[in-house]
Design a protein around this motif. Structure first.
Motif: not given
Length: 97
Positions: A62-64
């Motif tokens: 997950r980048t957010n």
């Protein structure tokens, strides 16, 4: 051998000697013989899968930091019947100005 009268009715079937009949073997053998080729292919695939290494799915990174709920389909309104039985009448006419 116990007396059948002393055995409770729910367990009497255990005391009675019964000849257990087996299913006919000819029909089963004939049906099995026709599909041996397909069964062997399936078994080969399974054996190959069992012998192979176990692959695991990579975890999604997950980048957010915020989670956005997935968009779902929103349908337009199409009422099955009018909510008011009679349409509203115009209040103003040519005599009321």
């Amino acid at each position: 051998k116990p007396d059948p009268q002393t055995i409770p009715p729910s367990l009497r079937f255990l005391a009675e000697p019964r000849a257990l009949a087996m299913a006919p073997k000819k029909a089963a053998a004939a049906a099995e013989g026709g599909s041996k080729g397909a069964g062997a292919k399936k078994a080969g695939k399974v054996a190959k899968a069992v012998k192979g290494s176990v692959t695991r799915k990579a975890k999604k990174i997950r980048t957010n930091v915020h989670f956005f709920r997935p968009k779902t389909k929103t349908m337009k309104r199409k009422p099955r019947y009018p909510r008011k039985s009679v349409e509203s009448r115009e209040r103003m006419d040519k005599y009321r100005i």
